[in-house]
Design a protein around this motif. Structure first.
Motif, mmCIF file in Angstrom:
data_model
loop_
_atom_site.group_PDB
_atom_site.id
_atom_site.type_symbol
_atom_site.label_atom_id
_atom_site.label_comp_id
_atom_site.label_asym_id
_atom_site.label_seq_id
_atom_site.Cartn_x
_atom_site.Cartn_y
_atom_site.Cartn_z
ATOM 1 N N SER A 34 0.861 -1.179 0.000
ATOM 2 C CA SER A 34 0.000 0.000 0.000
ATOM 3 C C SER A 34 0.896 1.227 0.000
ATOM 4 C CB SER A 34 -0.903 0.003 1.237
ATOM 5 O OG SER A 34 -1.625 1.214 1.336
ATOM 6 N N LEU A 45 1.664 -5.303 2.507
ATOM 7 C CA LEU A 45 0.403 -5.840 2.977
ATOM 8 C C LEU A 45 0.443 -7.345 3.143
ATOM 9 C CD1 LEU A 45 -2.130 -3.782 0.817
ATOM 10 C CD2 LEU A 45 -1.477 -3.394 3.196
ATOM 11 N N THR A 92 -5.818 -4.673 5.261
ATOM 12 C CA THR A 92 -4.613 -4.746 6.087
ATOM 13 C C THR A 92 -3.775 -5.971 5.759
ATOM 14 O OG1 THR A 92 -5.635 -6.040 7.870
ATOM 15 C CG2 THR A 92 -5.890 -3.649 7.963
ATOM 16 N N ARG A 94 -4.323 -8.887 7.035
ATOM 17 C CA ARG A 94 -4.269 -9.768 8.206
ATOM 18 C C ARG A 94 -5.401 -10.799 8.225
ATOM 19 N NH1 ARG A 94 -2.650 -4.763 10.696
ATOM 20 N NH2 ARG A 94 -4.796 -4.319 11.313
#
Length: 327
Positions: A34, A45, A92, A94
Motif C-alpha cells: 500500500s 500488505l 490490512t 491480516r
C-alpha cells in the motif's frame, strides 16, 4: 431551516471528501503493498506469490483484496490444467480466507460446476479445459467477481464468468452452467456501466465494448459504426468516476480516451502503456509503462498524466500491477 440543512449537508459532504484520500495498492514481485497517493508512504500488505501476475484486484470500496494462486508451476494453461484458488483479505492483509477453487467450484445449492454457459461469440457451452484466465475484477457493488478468460487452442474467443464475492460460489444460468457476463474480458464496472474488451474478426483487432446492465445485457462496440477501429486492439479499459468516458491502452499505439456523444476515441499519448486507471476526480490518468532494464524481467514504472497534458510524471518505480482505492 431548509437553507441551514442544505449548508450542513454540504459541509458534511465536504468534510467526507477531505477524509477519504486515494491510495495505491501495487504489486512488486510476489508481494502487495500500500502506498500514499504521492508514492512516498509505502508498506507491505501480504505475500501473494510471483505467479499471480495481474490476477488480483481491490474491491470498489477499497476494503478487500482478492487474488488468485495456481498449484501448477506452468505459466500458461487452461482452468482444467491449472486450477485457480482465489483468496480474500481485508485491506490490512491480516484477515485472509480461501474463497474458492475452480477445480471444486459449486453453485449456491452445492452442485459442482464444470461447464461454462454459451455466449454469442463463444458459441455453445464449453468446459473449463477450453479457457485460460487473464483478468480478475469486481462488480461496482462489490458483490460479484469477474474472471476474464481467453480460449485455449486455435479457435479465438474471450469470455467473462461470474462468482459470488461473499461466499465463493459460481453464479449459474438457467441450465446450471457457469454464467457468462458476455463474450468479453478485462471488464471494469462503474455503477451499471461496464467497459470490457472483445475480439474482432480481423487479426490484431480487439474492440472496446460498453454495456449498461440496467437496460439489458447488450454490448456495444466503440465506435459503434463497425469496421476496424483506429486504435486496433483495446486493452485494460477503465471507466471514469462519472461513467461517461473510458481510458484504455492499445499496444503499441499508446494511451486512448473514449468520451462525448458516441464515445469518440482519441489518442492521449504514444508509447507502450499498460493498466490505465482514472483518478477519483477524473482529472488525471494513472498507468504503467516499461522502463529500460538489462534484466530478463520487464520492469514497469507507475505514471500520472493530467487529461489534456502530454508529459506524464513517475509516481512509483518498479511496479508490476496496481489499483487505486480510497482510504
Amino acid at each position: 431551516m431548509k437553507v441551514q440543512s442544505l449548508v450542513a449537508i454540504g459541509l458534511t459532504l465536504a468534510l467526507a471528501g477531505v477524509a477519504h484520500a486515494e491510495r495505491f495498492i501495487f504489486q512488486r514481485g510476489g508481494a502487495l503493498y500500500s502506498a500514499s497517493r504521492d508514492g512516498k508512504e509505502s508498506r507491505k500488505l501480504l505475500d501473494i506469490g510471483a505467479g499471480a501476475g495481474g490476477l488480483w484486484a481491490a474491491s470498489p470500496d477499497g476494503r478487500r483484496i482478492v487474488w488468485a494462486k495456481s498449484a501448477s508451476k506452468e505459466s500458461e494453461g487452461s482452468l482444467a490444467a491449472r486450477p485457480l484458488t482465489l483468496y480474500l483479505t481485508d485491506i490490512t492483509g491480516r484477515r485472509q480466507k480461501r474463497l474458492l477453487s475452480t477445480d471444486s467450484l459449486t453453485d449456491r445449492q452445492g452442485h459442482k460446476v464444470t461447464e461454462v454457459g454459451e455466449t454469442i461469440l463463444s458459441g455453445p457451452s464449453t468446459t473449463l479445459a477450453d479457457w485460460s484466465p487473464v483478468s480478475l475484477s469486481w462488480s461496482a457493488d462489490g458483490r460479484t467477481l469477474y474472471l476474464g478468460c481467453t480460449r485455449v487452442g486455435a479457435a479465438a474467443g474471450v469470455m467473462t464468468v461470474t462468482m459470488d464475492a461473499q461466499v465463493g460460489t459460481a453464479l449459474v444460468d438457467s441450465e446450471g452452467r457457469w454464467k457468462c457476463l458476455g463474450s468479453v474480458t478485462q471488464p471494469d464496472a462503474r455503477s451499471t456501466y461496464i467497459a470490457a474488451v472483445s475480439i474482432g474478426r480481423e487479426s490484431g483487432v480487439a474492440p472496446l465494448m460498453i454495456c449498461n446492465l440496467a437496460v439489458g445485457n447488450a454490448w456495444t462496440p466503440v465506435p459503434p459504426l463497425g469496421g476496424t477501429p483506429v486504435y486496433g486492439a483495446a486493452l485494460w479499459p477503465a471507466l471514469a468516476p462519472n461513467g461517461k468516458s473510458v481510458v484504455f491502452a492499445s499496444v503499441p499505439r499508446g494511451l486512448w480516451l473514449a468520451e462525448g456523444p458516441g464515445l469518440q476515441t482519441r489518442r492521449l499519448i504514444n508509447g507502450e502503456i499498460a493498466r490505465p486507471r482514472f483518478s477519483e476526480n477524473g482529472k488525471t490518468v494513472l498507468f504503467l509503462s516499461p522502463r529500460p532494464t538489462t534484466a530478463d524481467k520487464i520492469a514497469y514504472d507507475l505514471y500520472e498524466l493530467p487529461l489534456g497534458g502530454t508529459t506524464p510524471k513517475v509516481v512509483l518505480s518498479d511496479v508490476d500491477w496496481f489499483d487505486l482505492v480510497m482510504d
